[in-house]
Each structure stands twice: as C-alpha cells, then as structure tokens.
Scaffold this motif. Structure first.
Motif, PDB file in Angstrom:
ATOM      1  N   ILE A 182       1.457   3.504  -3.383  1.00  0.00           N
ATOM      2  CA  ILE A 182       0.728   4.074  -3.833  1.00  0.00           C
ATOM      3  C   ILE A 182       0.479   5.349  -3.871  1.00  0.00           C
ATOM      4  O   ILE A 182       0.942   6.938  -4.720  1.00  0.00           O
ATOM      5  CB  ILE A 182      -0.789   3.546  -3.202  1.00  0.00           C
ATOM      6  N   LEU A 209      -6.628  -2.200  -2.222  1.00  0.00           N
ATOM      7  CA  LEU A 209      -6.212  -0.872  -3.063  1.00  0.00           C
ATOM      8  C   LEU A 209      -7.812  -0.229  -2.672  1.00  0.00           C
ATOM      9  O   LEU A 209      -7.438   0.653  -2.596  1.00  0.00           O
ATOM     10  CB  LEU A 209      -5.731  -1.358  -4.487  1.00  0.00           C
ATOM     11  N   ILE A 266      -1.582  -4.698  -9.553  1.00  0.00           N
ATOM     12  CA  ILE A 266      -2.506  -4.615  -8.092  1.00  0.00           C
ATOM     13  C   ILE A 266      -3.248  -6.022  -9.350  1.00  0.00           C
ATOM     14  O   ILE A 266      -3.575  -5.761 -10.137  1.00  0.00           O
ATOM     15  CB  ILE A 266      -3.367  -3.016  -9.491  1.00  0.00           C
ATOM     16  N   HIS A 310      -3.868  10.517  -8.700  1.00  0.00           N
ATOM     17  CA  HIS A 310      -2.679  10.086  -9.160  1.00  0.00           C
ATOM     18  C   HIS A 310      -3.279   9.645 -10.998  1.00  0.00           C
ATOM     19  O   HIS A 310      -3.689   8.865 -11.442  1.00  0.00           O
ATOM     20  CB  HIS A 310      -3.167   7.994  -9.202  1.00  0.00           C
ATOM     21  N   LEU A 349      -7.210   3.406  -0.798  1.00  0.00           N
ATOM     22  CA  LEU A 349      -7.992   5.013  -1.542  1.00  0.00           C
ATOM     23  C   LEU A 349      -9.361   5.300  -0.550  1.00  0.00           C
ATOM     24  O   LEU A 349      -9.018   7.123  -1.035  1.00  0.00           O
ATOM     25  CB  LEU A 349      -7.960   4.181  -2.627  1.00  0.00           C
ATOM     26  N   VAL A 356       0.941  -1.090  -0.159  1.00  0.00           N
ATOM     27  CA  VAL A 356      -0.099   0.211   0.007  1.00  0.00           C
ATOM     28  C   VAL A 356       0.919   1.114   0.203  1.00  0.00           C
ATOM     29  O   VAL A 356       0.560   2.278  -0.540  1.00  0.00           O
ATOM     30  CB  VAL A 356      -0.581   0.143   1.588  1.00  0.00           C
ATOM     31  N   LEU A 404      -7.966   5.803  -9.775  1.00  0.00           N
ATOM     32  CA  LEU A 404      -6.393   6.124  -9.228  1.00  0.00           C
ATOM     33  C   LEU A 404      -6.673   7.611  -9.513  1.00  0.00           C
ATOM     34  O   LEU A 404      -6.068   8.420  -8.909  1.00  0.00           O
ATOM     35  CB  LEU A 404      -5.878   5.488  -9.682  1.00  0.00           C
ATOM     36  N   LEU A 433       4.159  -0.882  -9.110  1.00  0.00           N
ATOM     37  CA  LEU A 433       3.332  -1.091  -8.648  1.00  0.00           C
ATOM     38  C   LEU A 433       2.633  -2.051  -9.275  1.00  0.00           C
ATOM     39  O   LEU A 433       2.032  -2.249 -10.461  1.00  0.00           O
ATOM     40  CB  LEU A 433       2.289  -0.367  -8.035  1.00  0.00           C
TER      41      LEU A 433
END
Length: 417
Positions: free
Chosen positions: A302, A396, A364, A340, A400, A299, A335, A362
C-alpha cells in the motif's frame, strides 16, 4: 443441510467424456433429475450444481460438467468452465465406459485433477451390464481389471468403483466411496472463532445497518459468527456503532472481544477501550478461509502505490451495486483520502479472477464469505506465486486507519508461527 452456506460445503465435480454417463450417475446419486440425460453427445453444456447431504461428508454441492471431448463450436469455452470447476472442488468423480478405451483427453483431465491434488473416485460405467445379474463383487473386479489393463489409470485414481447405471445398488456404492475420501482444503473442524471464545464469554458484535445490508437480515459473516458464539455457549451481544459504549457500560465485566464490520473500524476503535481486543468479521474470514499471514504481508505494498499503479479489487459474490458499495465506492474513496490518487482500478466479482495477476501492483479482495476455502487459497497462492501483494478488505481498512496492529492482535501468536 439447508442451513449450511454453500461456501462451507464439500464440492464434488463429475467429469468424463460426452455420454460417459456422468449425468445419469448424478441423477441416480441425488435420486432427482438434476442433469438432462440424452443419447445426444454434448447434452450437458455448462456446469450444473445440486446441493445434498452425503454422510459422513455432510452437506455437499455436486457439479455436473460438459463432456471433456466436446467438439462443438462452444467447446473451448465449455472446457474453460470445466477447468474453473477443477480449481474449486474438494473431490472428483471421473467416469469411463467399459466399451471405450481411455483417450488422451481422459488422461489429460485426470492428470489435471491429480496436479491440483483433488482426490479422484474413478467410476467405470459397465455399458453392457443390463444383460448381467447384478453382482457387486464381480463388478468391482471388472472395474479393477479395466483400470489395471490401461497404463497410468491406477496411479491417478484415489479409489475405484464400477458404475452399473441400471442398478440402484450402485448409488450406495458411490456414496460409500465418496464417504471414504478425505476432501481437499475444507474447513473441517476449524471455526471462525477457533481458540477465541470459551463458555460464558461475552462477545460484542457491531453490525451497522447500511444500504448494502439486506432488509430484515444480517450479512452471512455476522450470522455465522453469532451461531459460533452460541455453539461455544458464549453470549452474543449485537449493537450498532453508536450504541457500543452503552453496551460495554451495561456489562458487569468487560467483553472478551469486540468484532465489527470493517467499514466501521475507525469509529469502533475510538469507542472501544484499548484493554478490550478488537477485530473485524473480514479479518476473521481471512483467518478462516485463507492465509492471514499472506494478507497481512501484502499491507507493505500500500505504501508503494503511486499514480498509475494497477489495483484489482475482487468480490467473491455478485450483488446489485449500491451508491455506497464498499468495493467500487468506499475503498477507492478511502485510498484517495489517504493520498493514493490516479490509480488504475479494475474490478471482478463472483467466480471471475484473472489467471495472470502479475500485471497488478496490489490485489484487494473481499472477505470471501461466499467462496470455498479451496478457492480462496487458490487465489492467494496465485498472487503469491506471481509476486503480486494481496490484502483483504478488513486488513486494508485497518491498515489505512492505522489500527492494523490492534485488529490482528488476537492472532499475534498464530501470525508468528
């Protein structure tokens, strides 16, 4: 056996040179013409799989592979397919012939299986056995003598058997050999809800019905969770997101836990009192299939994403993409919403997963309900060894939305360990 998901079965791979007898042995073992048999070398081109049940292993998937000495134009590609099988199986059967010496190719592939810690049942195909009386003890002695006469074979094999393919008794011998092996990286007695549910506990499952949900069916993690609650003699209460408050209020006592689809995490968090533990199907799968610690540790990456960062989004299954597909649409949009932007996104699905993941900032990954535990552990290890952070969808999305701590609170003691 038919009710056991393919990802939860023991996977057994059959290996050997062209015309070693792999396909014949599989057909004998399954008592069905699973693999095409011919005297023409290279008849088996791509891995062929068949589900069956072998006690005490239970439900299994048997995979026949191309001959490891395939010299045809497509041989290199076929060997790549075979190498992928090595990484996914829990047990291996390697077949050699008594009329041929083990080659460098044989030793290479046996070594590769050993390197991947796959238990190996080495079977010696007694090519001239049709002229002999079937004597199980003599055949075993012949097989042992063959192995002992070739340096290195005994160190690679976990168990040794003889494979007189003219005798149906060999089916029982192979079944006994396989049944005595301990498969690599299987779930065993571990369950999705290990240590979380007791008899009489009420568990609320929030299952939104969206375009990705198969009509008339629930998705596999939801079905598996319901079944496990029933196995524990608990109460499985199923609703959609907006019905959650009414479901909670209808109970005399608060539910033991609420489990939701990760895509509904933010709304379910709002609707669930803080006194009730909350997690998602995806996080349960991460705990069941792989290493939740490594996925939670990922994490931190991120926060470090910036324009141009390379992100791999990997699905363990193949399905028709919907307009609101979680991997290719919802997660990228989430994201962006979190700031992001301009990320370089790449996607894989099914059995595809890059060998070199060091190029990514990263990874996912999905909940991996369609992958074996061995495959999930391999992918996580691949990322960790190459220094690439990895998270899964549930981890994720919870992060977030700022609710990761709550989402993993049921497993806090395990994560500390």
């Amino acid at each position: 056996m038919e009710q056991t998901p393919k990802a939860n079965r023991v996977h057994i791979g059959f290996f050997g040179r062209c015309n070693a007898g792999k396909s014949t042995l599989i057909n004998m073992l399954t008592d069905q013409p699973v693999s095409l048999v011919s005297e023409v070398a290279g008849t088996t081109t791509d891995p062929v799989s068949k589900s069956m049940e072998i006690l005490p292993l239970g439900p299994v998937v048997i995979t026949d592979t191309a001959g490891i000495d395939d010299t045809t134009e497509l041989g290199t590609l076929r060997m790549e397919k075979t190498e992928e099988v090595v990484k996914k199986i829990n047990l291996a059967v390697y077949v050699l012939r008594t009329d041929e010496e083990p080659t460098a190719d044989d030793m290479h592939w046996l070594g590769l299986l050993k390197q991947n810690n796959v238990p190996i049942a080495l079977f010696i195909n007694e090519i001239n056995a049709e002229n002999k009386e079937v004597n199980q003890e003599e055949n075993k002695e012949d097989a042992s003598a063959y192995v002992e006469s070739h340096k290195g074979l005994s160190e690679l094999a976990t168990v040794i058997g003889s494979a007189d393919f003219t005798s149906k008794t060999k089916r029982l011998e192979l079944l006994d050999l396989l049944g005595g092996l301990t498969p690599l990286d299987v779930e065993g007695d571990q369950t999705l809800l290990q240590g979380l549910v007791e008899e009489g506990d009420a568990i609320i499952l929030v299952c939104p019905i969206d375009s990705a949900a198969p009509k008339g069916r629930l998705i596999l993690p939801q079905v598996q969770t319901i079944r496990e609650i029933l196995d524990y003699k608990g109460l499985a209460l199923v609703c959609q997101t907006e019905e959650l408050p009414a479901m909670i209020n209808s109970l005399k006592n608060p539910p033991k836990m609420v489990i939701c689809d990760s895509q509904a995490f933010d709304r379910v968090d709002e609707l669930t009192p803080n006194t009730i533990p909350l997690t998602s199907f995806s996080i349960l799968m991460a705990r069941f299939k792989g290493k939740l610690q490594d996925l939670v540790a990922g994490v931190e990456a991120i926060k470090n994403l910036k324009p141009g960062s390379r992100v791999l989004i990997s699905e363990g299954c193949t399905h028709r993409r919907q307009c609101d597909d979680i991997g290719t649409v919802k997660i990228p949009n989430l994201l962006k919403k979190q700031g992001h932007t301009d990320l370089q996104l790449e996607f894989t699905s099914g059995g595809a997963f890059p060998k070199d993941v060091s190029q990514y900032d990263l990874i996912i990954h999905c909940g991996a309900c369609m992958l074996t535990r061995r495959e999930v552990l391999r992918r996580i290890e691949c990322a960790v060894v190459q220094g690439t952070p990895i998270v899964n969808y549930g981890v994720l999305i919870a992060a977030l939305h700022g609710i990761l701590e709550r989402a993993i609170s049921p497993f806090v003691d395990e994560l500390k360990g």
